[in-house]
Design a protein around this motif. Sequence first.
Motif, PDB file in Angstrom:
ATOM      1  N   MET A  46     -19.755  67.066 -52.466  1.00 21.36           N
ATOM      2  CA  MET A  46     -20.123  67.440 -53.691  1.00 21.36           C
ATOM      3  C   MET A  46     -19.761  66.593 -54.869  1.00 21.36           C
ATOM      4  SD  MET A  46     -23.045  69.969 -53.586  1.00 21.36           S
ATOM      5  CE  MET A  46     -22.551  70.245 -55.697  1.00 21.36           C
ATOM      6  N   SER A  47     -18.541  66.586 -54.653  1.00 23.77           N
ATOM      7  CA  SER A  47     -17.679  65.532 -56.038  1.00 23.77           C
ATOM      8  C   SER A  47     -18.810  64.294 -56.582  1.00 23.77           C
ATOM      9  CB  SER A  47     -16.948  65.305 -55.683  1.00 23.77           C
ATOM     10  OG  SER A  47     -15.745  66.424 -55.148  1.00 23.77           O
ATOM     11  N   PHE A  48     -19.047  63.588 -54.877  1.00 21.63           N
ATOM     12  CA  PHE A  48     -20.442  62.383 -54.938  1.00 21.63           C
ATOM     13  C   PHE A  48     -21.264  62.425 -56.116  1.00 21.63           C
ATOM     14  CE2 PHE A  48     -17.915  61.513 -51.020  1.00 21.63           C
ATOM     15  CZ  PHE A  48     -16.890  60.374 -51.589  1.00 21.63           C
ATOM     16  N   LEU A  49     -21.278  63.604 -55.786  1.00 22.26           N
ATOM     17  CA  LEU A  49     -22.585  64.252 -56.873  1.00 22.26           C
ATOM     18  C   LEU A  49     -22.679  64.009 -58.755  1.00 22.26           C
ATOM     19  CD1 LEU A  49     -24.464  66.668 -55.764  1.00 22.26           C
ATOM     20  CD2 LEU A  49     -24.750  64.487 -55.158  1.00 22.26           C
ATOM     21  N   THR A  50     -20.910  63.944 -58.295  1.00 20.31           N
ATOM     22  CA  THR A  50     -20.636  63.804 -60.133  1.00 20.31           C
ATOM     23  C   THR A  50     -19.997  61.980 -60.196  1.00 20.31           C
ATOM     24  OG1 THR A  50     -20.207  65.916 -61.027  1.00 20.31           O
ATOM     25  CG2 THR A  50     -18.686  64.293 -61.845  1.00 20.31           C
ATOM     26  N   SER A  51     -19.212  61.319 -59.161  1.00 21.92           N
ATOM     27  CA  SER A  51     -18.561  60.064 -59.126  1.00 21.92           C
ATOM     28  C   SER A  51     -19.790  58.853 -58.761  1.00 21.92           C
ATOM     29  CB  SER A  51     -17.943  60.225 -57.638  1.00 21.92           C
ATOM     30  OG  SER A  51     -16.509  61.351 -58.325  1.00 21.92           O
ATOM     31  N   ILE A  52     -20.847  59.605 -58.459  1.00 24.78           N
ATOM     32  CA  ILE A  52     -21.644  58.372 -58.409  1.00 24.78           C
ATOM     33  C   ILE A  52     -22.457  57.799 -59.277  1.00 24.78           C
ATOM     34  CG2 ILE A  52     -24.123  57.458 -56.763  1.00 24.78           C
ATOM     35  CD1 ILE A  52     -22.950  58.824 -54.318  1.00 24.78           C
ATOM     36  N   PRO A  53     -23.200  59.089 -59.927  1.00 30.06           N
ATOM     37  CA  PRO A  53     -23.282  57.776 -60.996  1.00 30.06           C
ATOM     38  C   PRO A  53     -22.351  57.505 -62.159  1.00 30.06           C
ATOM     39  CG  PRO A  53     -23.752  61.131 -61.149  1.00 30.06           C
ATOM     40  CD  PRO A  53     -22.871  60.319 -59.636  1.00 30.06           C
ATOM     41  N   VAL A  54     -21.119  58.105 -61.974  1.00 28.90           N
ATOM     42  CA  VAL A  54     -20.239  57.655 -63.294  1.00 28.90           C
ATOM     43  C   VAL A  54     -19.887  56.240 -63.008  1.00 28.90           C
ATOM     44  CG1 VAL A  54     -17.489  58.754 -63.832  1.00 28.90           C
ATOM     45  CG2 VAL A  54     -19.410  60.457 -63.610  1.00 28.90           C
ATOM     46  N   PHE A  55     -19.106  56.077 -61.866  1.00 30.61           N
ATOM     47  CA  PHE A  55     -19.036  54.698 -61.200  1.00 30.61           C
ATOM     48  C   PHE A  55     -20.732  53.850 -61.615  1.00 30.61           C
ATOM     49  CE2 PHE A  55     -19.292  51.811 -58.314  1.00 30.61           C
ATOM     50  CZ  PHE A  55     -17.621  51.076 -57.789  1.00 30.61           C
ATOM     51  N   CYS A  56     -21.587  54.503 -61.787  1.00 30.82           N
ATOM     52  CA  CYS A  56     -22.717  53.572 -61.267  1.00 30.82           C
ATOM     53  C   CYS A  56     -23.022  53.124 -63.118  1.00 30.82           C
ATOM     54  CB  CYS A  56     -24.425  54.681 -61.577  1.00 30.82           C
ATOM     55  SG  CYS A  56     -24.072  54.223 -59.600  1.00 30.82           S
ATOM     56  N   MET A  57     -21.732  53.843 -64.137  1.00 29.34           N
ATOM     57  CA  MET A  57     -21.958  54.380 -65.337  1.00 29.34           C
ATOM     58  C   MET A  57     -21.707  52.881 -65.995  1.00 29.34           C
ATOM     59  SD  MET A  57     -21.861  58.082 -67.273  1.00 29.34           S
ATOM     60  CE  MET A  57     -22.906  59.099 -66.628  1.00 29.34           C
ATOM     61  N   GLY A  58     -20.039  52.576 -64.748  1.00 28.89           N
ATOM     62  CA  GLY A  58     -19.063  51.560 -65.269  1.00 28.89           C
ATOM     63  C   GLY A  58     -19.589  50.455 -64.660  1.00 28.89           C
ATOM     64  N   LEU A  59     -20.075  50.172 -63.258  1.00 28.26           N
ATOM     65  CA  LEU A  59     -20.603  49.516 -62.209  1.00 28.26           C
ATOM     66  C   LEU A  59     -21.644  48.296 -62.602  1.00 28.26           C
ATOM     67  CD1 LEU A  59     -20.640  47.585 -59.787  1.00 28.26           C
ATOM     68  CD2 LEU A  59     -22.723  49.372 -59.102  1.00 28.26           C
ATOM     69  N   PHE A  60     -23.234  49.100 -63.909  1.00 31.99           N
ATOM     70  CA  PHE A  60     -24.170  48.253 -64.384  1.00 31.99           C
ATOM     71  C   PHE A  60     -23.606  47.854 -66.064  1.00 31.99           C
ATOM     72  CE2 PHE A  60     -25.707  50.152 -60.994  1.00 31.99           C
ATOM     73  CZ  PHE A  60     -26.120  49.320 -59.649  1.00 31.99           C
ATOM     74  N   ALA A  61     -23.174  48.871 -66.703  1.00 33.83           N
ATOM     75  CA  ALA A  61     -22.613  48.801 -67.909  1.00 33.83           C
ATOM     76  C   ALA A  61     -22.521  47.450 -68.120  1.00 33.83           C
ATOM     77  CB  ALA A  61     -21.243  49.172 -68.574  1.00 33.83           C
ATOM     78  N   PRO A  62     -22.091  46.326 -67.835  1.00 40.80           N
ATOM     79  CA  PRO A  62     -22.561  45.426 -68.262  1.00 40.80           C
ATOM     80  C   PRO A  62     -23.708  44.187 -68.200  1.00 40.80           C
ATOM     81  CG  PRO A  62     -20.424  44.873 -66.153  1.00 40.80           C
ATOM     82  CD  PRO A  62     -21.524  46.324 -66.458  1.00 40.80           C
ATOM     83  N   LEU A  63     -24.514  44.807 -67.756  1.00 44.48           N
ATOM     84  CA  LEU A  63     -25.465  44.292 -67.476  1.00 44.48           C
ATOM     85  C   LEU A  63     -26.668  44.460 -68.656  1.00 44.48           C
ATOM     86  CD1 LEU A  63     -26.769  45.322 -63.887  1.00 44.48           C
ATOM     87  CD2 LEU A  63     -26.563  43.069 -64.731  1.00 44.48           C
ATOM     88  N   ALA A  64     -25.668  45.495 -69.850  1.00 47.36           N
ATOM     89  CA  ALA A  64     -26.592  46.165 -70.878  1.00 47.36           C
ATOM     90  C   ALA A  64     -26.763  44.482 -71.833  1.00 47.36           C
ATOM     91  CB  ALA A  64     -25.433  47.064 -71.952  1.00 47.36           C
ATOM     92  N   VAL A  65     -25.635  43.686 -72.510  1.00 46.88           N
ATOM     93  CA  VAL A  65     -25.261  42.238 -73.205  1.00 46.88           C
ATOM     94  C   VAL A  65     -27.009  41.818 -71.998  1.00 46.88           C
ATOM     95  CG1 VAL A  65     -24.698  40.534 -73.722  1.00 46.88           C
ATOM     96  CG2 VAL A  65     -23.474  42.373 -72.961  1.00 46.88           C
ATOM     97  N   PRO A  66     -27.060  41.288 -70.982  1.00 48.27           N
ATOM     98  CA  PRO A  66     -28.278  40.767 -70.809  1.00 48.27           C
ATOM     99  C   PRO A  66     -29.329  40.693 -71.019  1.00 48.27           C
ATOM    100  CG  PRO A  66     -26.914  40.719 -68.795  1.00 48.27           C
ATOM    101  CD  PRO A  66     -26.098  41.583 -69.812  1.00 48.27           C
TER     102      PRO A  66
END
Length: 391
Positions: free
Chosen positions: A49-69
């Motif tokens: 169940m914890s992964f349902l919170t952690s996965i989107p939060v981790f994705c928020m970090g993983l994909f944030a650098p793509l915002a600039v390009p």
Amino acid sequence: MAKKQWTLSLILVVISIFFVALNMRPAVTGIGPLYNVLMTSLHVSNTSMSFLTSIPVFCMGLFAPLAVPLQRKVGTKSAITFLVAILVFANGLRLLQESYALLIVTSFAAGLAIAMIGPILNAFIKKKFPQRFTTVIGIYSFGIGVGATLSAALTVTFYQIFGNSWTVALGIWALLALGALVIWLWAIPSQQNEQVLKITTTEYARNPWTSGRAWAILLYFGLQTSLFFSMMAWLTPLLQDKGLSLETASAMLTFMSIVQMIGNIAVPMLMEKWSSRMVWILALGFVGLIGFTLLWLTSGVYLWLAVLLIGIVLSGLFPIGLLLPLDEAKNDLEANSWSSMVLSGGFMLSAIIPIMIGVCYDITGNHTWTYIIFLLLMVGIIVSTRLLRKK
């Protein structure tokens, strides 16, 4: 007349930012109120169940650098349009069936979209409102708080109204995202794409990844975000573990979210008068220690006091986290890159804590370590002020 027209256009921009911000939490925070319901229905462990919170939060970090390009490629209006459309589909897909795998996939998609919306809107606000960006950031964080409050208040209500269907309770948030998409398309002028492309290709920005100051801000942001997402995911089961019903626990989560929502707009406004970020962080840190101690050791009416204090703390820490990289930025491109770096590392760091809580609970069978982790996060936030003071 020109002045009035310009003022009206700015108001519409702020309204559209607010509605986009509304959608930056429900896909994640809607899980917490139904935590035990989902765990029973899907036959999964606390760790799963914890992964349902952690996965989107981790994705928020993983994909944030793509915002600039992405912003450079298509401009602000088109980028936000595309990302909000992803939120529409991510929430909508949850209507299809009761599936843990589908929740994982849609959580991933929602995290990807939210990851890039944040830095893009931060830079957009810095550029569009250079003199009042603190206030507009407050409205933006207020929108995020309202979205979290709505998900806390209404997810259980939707679950009960629609015949105890958690698929509808989670999937119905697609309508909120669809509304934001329509308002954004209507309120933001099409030429915004051309303006952003021109600016982002001519300005110079310092690299935040080589700045010790940026890393200190990242650490602070990661700690306070860990606190927020862990509380949204675990407050309801914590209170149920103390003997409260689902309805009462959900009401207390809603109460905390309302306090946080009010603080999200009030604290940035107060910061325009009392601007010392460090004083605010220290004060909120010590209030947080009191709040989590009460949550751990007390019961009855004192739990409401604990939730009130924690809501106040969360309401102030988050907008400070958004403001710190903007305080350092010299232009809107730098605001984008610094915010992207802080949000990227901060969210990836904060994805660890909900999983850690789930693992500890599965091993021990009680929430003692949950409370210890919350208190350690508060201590870490207080200690981080020493790093943040160093220019």
